[in-house]
Each structure stands twice: as C-alpha cells, then as structure tokens.
Design an enzyme around this catalytic site. Structure first.
Site, PDB file in Angstrom:
ATOM      1  N   ASP A 205       0.812  -1.215   0.000  1.00  0.00           N
ATOM      2  CA  ASP A 205       0.000   0.000   0.000  1.00  0.00           C
ATOM      3  C   ASP A 205       0.849   1.271   0.000  1.00  0.00           C
ATOM      4  OD1 ASP A 205      -2.728   1.281   0.644  1.00  0.00           O
ATOM      5  OD2 ASP A 205      -1.488   2.052   2.269  1.00  0.00           O
ATOM      6  N   GLU A 269       1.635  -0.523  -4.964  1.00  0.00           N
ATOM      7  CA  GLU A 269       0.710   0.576  -5.261  1.00  0.00           C
ATOM      8  C   GLU A 269       1.479   1.882  -5.189  1.00  0.00           C
ATOM      9  OE1 GLU A 269      -3.260   2.970  -3.812  1.00  0.00           O
ATOM     10  OE2 GLU A 269      -1.602   2.559  -2.461  1.00  0.00           O
TER      11      GLU A 269
HETATM   12  C1  GLC Z   1      -3.896   3.507  -0.427  1.00  0.00           C
HETATM   13  C2  GLC Z   1      -5.230   2.815  -0.279  1.00  0.00           C
HETATM   14  C3  GLC Z   1      -6.248   3.813   0.199  1.00  0.00           C
HETATM   15  C4  GLC Z   1      -5.796   4.360   1.533  1.00  0.00           C
HETATM   16  C5  GLC Z   1      -4.389   4.933   1.432  1.00  0.00           C
HETATM   17  C6  GLC Z   1      -3.812   5.186   2.780  1.00  0.00           C
HETATM   18  O1  GLC Z   1      -3.903   4.469  -1.425  1.00  0.00           O
HETATM   19  O2  GLC Z   1      -5.599   2.220  -1.493  1.00  0.00           O
HETATM   20  O3  GLC Z   1      -7.521   3.241   0.309  1.00  0.00           O
HETATM   21  O4  GLC Z   1      -6.688   5.355   1.961  1.00  0.00           O
HETATM   22  O5  GLC Z   1      -3.503   4.052   0.797  1.00  0.00           O
HETATM   23  O6  GLC Z   1      -3.485   3.967   3.401  1.00  0.00           O
END
Ligand code: GLC
Length: 522
Positions: A205, A269
């Site tokens: 994440d 991500e």
């Molecule tokens: C990522 C997740 C999102 C979350 C953020 C903070 O972007 O996909 O849902 O709010 O991280 O953890």
C-alpha cells in the site's frame, strides 16, 4: 531455499481479483462483510475464472480509513473474523487452485497501534524514532508545507511532547520511520508472519510515501492546481513521494519474498509518472516488485488513439524482461462503467483481458457496477467528510456486491454499512447469457485457453476512425482484437474467424457493430 528462476511464474498468466472485504459477503448480520463471507463466495470467484485474490486490509483497526489504519499487523479485526477464519480461507482458496494476496501497509500505522502509543509517550521513548517527529517551525507552525492526501497539513502537534508527527494521510495514520532499521525489521517480519501462514504475496500500500525526504524540504506549488481540486494536489510531491530510499525498500521486501519457495509475488501501489512507476521494478536486475501497478487505464481518455498511444508508451517504457499489468479500477477510484457508460464498459472488459500483462479486476467490475449514490447520513469515507461535495468520496465505489434478488441482495441479514445497488445481482446475471458477468467469464476462459492472450507478444495494427486493432501472437498462433470505441458501426479490415464478441448475435464479417469488441483468429 531454492532461487531457481521459473521460466513462466504463475502470476504472468494470472488474472487478479481485488476483494474489498467489508463489501463482499456478511455472515454475521452486522452489515459488514467478513472472511467467512469470502470463503462462502469462492464459487463465484472460481466461476469468474480468476487465478488470485487480493484482499484489502482485515487487520485490527479503528477503521478511520477503513482498515488502512492498522493497529495490529498480525491479527484479524473481530469485525472480519478470527485467525482461524483466515487459515480456513487460505485452505479453501488453495483447495480451489486460487492464490491469496494480502494488503501490506508499511507507510503508516493507526495512532492506536501500541508502537505509536509508546512513541508518543515521551521524547525519550525507546520507540520515539519509529515515527517521523519534528520540532515546530518558528512561531509554532508545522515543520514544513507538506499536505495530507486527505486535506489539511500533513503534521499534527503532540502538545505533551511539543513535537509534530508526520501523517501523509489522516492524523490518525502516523507515518512510520522506515529509515529506522528496527522499523524495517519489524515490518519485514510482518510479511514473514503471513507468508508462513501460506499467503502467496502482497499488494504493498501507498509505497511511494514510504520514505519522505529526511531534509523535510518544502514541496513546490503545482501550477496545474485550481480551487475545487483535491487540496493535496496544490503541491507537487517532490520531497514526499518516490524518494530514492523507497526503491531500496522495495528491494528489501522482495528479498523476503525470494526467501520462500516458490517465490512470492509483490505488487506495488504507487501513483506516479511512467518513469517513476517503472523504477519499482528494481532496474536492470528486476529485484523490486514483480508488478508495480499500472493505473493508466483509470485516467485514460477513452478513445482508440489515446489508448493505443498509452499502451505503446507503457510497453516501450518497460525495463527489459519486466512483465506488464493493467488495472481499470479499485476501492479508491470511480468505477469504469459509470465513467464510460455500460456499452463501452464491455469494450473495456475485453481490452483489460486481452492486453499483454496481468490484469486486476476490482470486485463488481464483473457485474458492470457503477458508483452508488450515498445519502448524506451514510457517508463513511474521510475523503468525503473532509471535503464534502467535491466528488472525492470513495464510498460510492465500495458498496456491497448484490448477490441475489432476496433482501439486501443476499449481502447481509442485517443493515448494510453502505447502500446496495449499482448493477443487476449475480443471480440474475447468471441466467442472462448476455450479461456483463457472462462476458467476463467468456473472456477469462478464452484468455486461459489461448496463450497468445495470456503470454503472447503485443503489436498495434491500427488506431483510427474510433477503432483500435491489435495483434497478440504466441508461436504460430496469432489473434487479432478489434475494439470499436464509438456508438456507430465501423468497417473492419480483418476477416478472421470470430472467437468472441462483446455483442449478441452473429457479427457481420466486415463491420464492427456499435460499441463492439471482437477477438478473431489471425
Ligand atoms: C492507499 C489505499 C487507500 C488508503 C491509502 C492510505 O492508497 O488504497 O484506500 O486510503 O492508501 O493507506
């Protein structure tokens, strides 16, 4: 430990399916989905024809950011079940030949995590340096101009100790200090904890924010920002995102994944430019993430010429030997079917599942779900609460799956945490051979049957007159995909036998129907 490089690791030909556990299936009547609910719905997952599921966080959490604020990395929040439910789910998924990927949240914890409580207790605390603390600027102001993704400054003052803590997201999501070797060791141990329980990989994440600049330099303004846009976009992320140490962190995580046999999968991500995203592969050694998410389809202008340019730009930018991937949506972004309309959503499904690279389907895309309007009293997402009415809220894309025609669409026997809607239920779509679900199942089946689609080379043949035509080739097998981005008929130069069309009825050989996508023999 074996490190033998597998010629074709499973994830190259795989289709990944993202499950947002709050909204998949409730088994307890509390209106929120749970792990036992996912296990109960594995037949749907298998029938959809995907190979792996990635489950968004189910760890103990105060749920300020719906699980992305973790207060214990090695347990299950009671709302989602128990570790036994988790072990049962791993066993059930593996028994059906499905891989299981978890969400790993290394950039920040919840402020309720014992590590942060200890860190905050005093400047002398043994865990003080586990988070990013800084003295106030002259006048008591925040240390610099960094902004939270969710609005307001990225710093909050702890009055008792007189320092600010950094939070790239909510103030309840303090940023971990990855530069501290003890933090790295603790977080890499979290990966091992779940790997040892049998998981096949992680989606990592918000990794671009893992190691912000130690100098705490102000971010420069972004001239493209206009009032009404997300506040955080007023600044470029020059010193908060994609800093050099982030790529070392990706390598450290990969080393942990490599210690397991077979090697485990890491998906990153990170939102960024093409060059920034490519850097997460780890350079020439490809020793970073195997799949840094490619989010371009989420933002693409929906027309044949732009899509062709985007695919070619991405393919050309891939480091030698790196494997591509494609994503059309997730729990953070407006749903594709609402953005481009139901007819083009079928074309989009064919594009996603015929491009070269591992596709990720977000739950509900297979039903053609659109964003569900949220009545003001049901708003949960902090993005919406902090900036009401700006269209940033993520609740509309996180609504429960409609399973059947029963009460609450079979999702819960209680009161659902978000309203249910957005598409015809699974049960109705299963009876309709022309439903979106039926199309998705045909597409995954064709992809599975045709190595040209799952593994073959990609070449654009033409992109003009609203039609994108490309070839996929594996050995002697050549397939041609033609996608009509317009709502009018279009001539088609290619005459190969039709393997699959997004439109009912026998398609005319030399014309594409309005909004039709077609896979043909070459
Ligand atoms: C990522 C997740 C999102 C979350 C953020 C903070 O972007 O996909 O849902 O709010 O991280 O953890």
């Amino acid at each position: 430990m074996t490190h033998s490089p597998d010629a074709t690791p499973w994830w190259r030909s795989a289709v990944v399916y993202q499950i947002y556990p709050r909204s998949y299936q409730d088994t307890t009547g509390d209106g929120v989905g749970d792990l036992a609910g996912i296990a109960r719905r594995l037949d749907h997952v298998v029938a959809l024809g995907v190979d792996a599921i990635w489950i968004s966080p189910f760890y103990p959490s105060p749920m300020r950011d719906f699980g992305y604020d973790v207060s214990d990395y090695c347990a299950v929040d009671p709302i989602f079940g128990t570790l036994t439910d988790f072990d049962d789910l791993v066993a059930a998924a593996h028994a059906r030949g499905l891989k299981l990927l978890l969400d790993f949240v290394p950039s920040h914890t919840s402020d309720a995590h014992p590590w942060f409580r200890e860190s905050r207790a005093s400047r002398q605390s043994a865990k003080r340096d586990w988070y990013v603390w800084a003295d106030p600027a002259p006048g008591g102001w925040p240390p610099n101009n960094w902004l939270s993704e969710f609005g307001g400054p990225a710093w909050s003052l702890d009055e008792a100790t007189g320092q600010y803590w950094l939070h790239i997201y909510l103030r309840e999501q303090p940023a971990l200090n990855w530069r501290n070797p003890a933090v790295q060791a603790a977080m890499l141990d979290v990966m091992r904890f779940w790997f040892d329980r049998g998981v096949d990989g992680f989606r990592v994440d918000a990794v671009e924010h893992l190691v912000p600049s130690a100098a705490l330099t102000d971010n420069p303004p972004d001239p493209a920002w206009r009032p009404g846009m997300q506040e955080a976009r007023a600044l470029q992320r020059a010193y908060t995102a994609h800093q050099p140490e982030v790529f070392d962190a990706a390598r450290a995580m990969r080393r942990v994944a490599r210690d397991y046999a077979p090697e485990r999968l890491l998906i990153g991500e990170a939102y960024g430019t093409l060059a920034e995203v490519m850097a997460y592969y780890g350079g020439e050694g490809l020793d970073g993430f195997q799949l840094p998410f490619n989010f371009q389809l989420i933002f693409a202008d929906w027309n044949a010429a732009s899509i062709a340019r985007m695919v070619e730009g991405y393919e050309a930018a891939l480091p030698a030997g790196a494997w591509p991937n494609w994503v059309m949506g997730n729990h953070d972004r407006p749903r594709i079917a609402g953005r481009i309309g139901p007819a083009q959503a079928r074309v989009a499904a064919m594009l996603l599942l015929t491009l070269r690279g591992t596709p990720t389907i977000y739950q509900g895309e297979e039903l053609g779900m659109v964003d569900v309007p949220i009545p003001p009293g049901m708003v949960h997402d902090p993005m919406e609460k902090n900036a009401p009415g700006q269209g940033l809220g993520r609740d509309p894309v996180r609504t429960p799956i409609p399973w059947d025609e029963g009460s609450n669409a079979g999702f819960t026997t209680g009161v659902p945490w978000l309203p249910i809607g957005g598409a015809a239920p699974v049960s109705a779509q299963e009876r309709d051979p022309e439903s979106m679900l039926a199309l998705y199942r045909r597409l995954t089946a064709l992809r599975r049957a045709e190595p040209a689609l799952s593994l073959g080379a990609y070449r654009t043949l033409s992109a003009s007159d609203d039609v994108l035509v490309f070839e996929r080739r594996h050995g002697a097998r050549r397939l041609v995909v033609a996608l009509n981005f317009s709502d009018a008929e279009r001539p088609l130069g290619h005459r190969g036998a039709v393997l699959l069309s997004t439109r009912a009825g026998a398609p005319a050989a030399e014309r594409l129907a309005p909004n039709e996508g077609r896979v043909m023999e070459g």
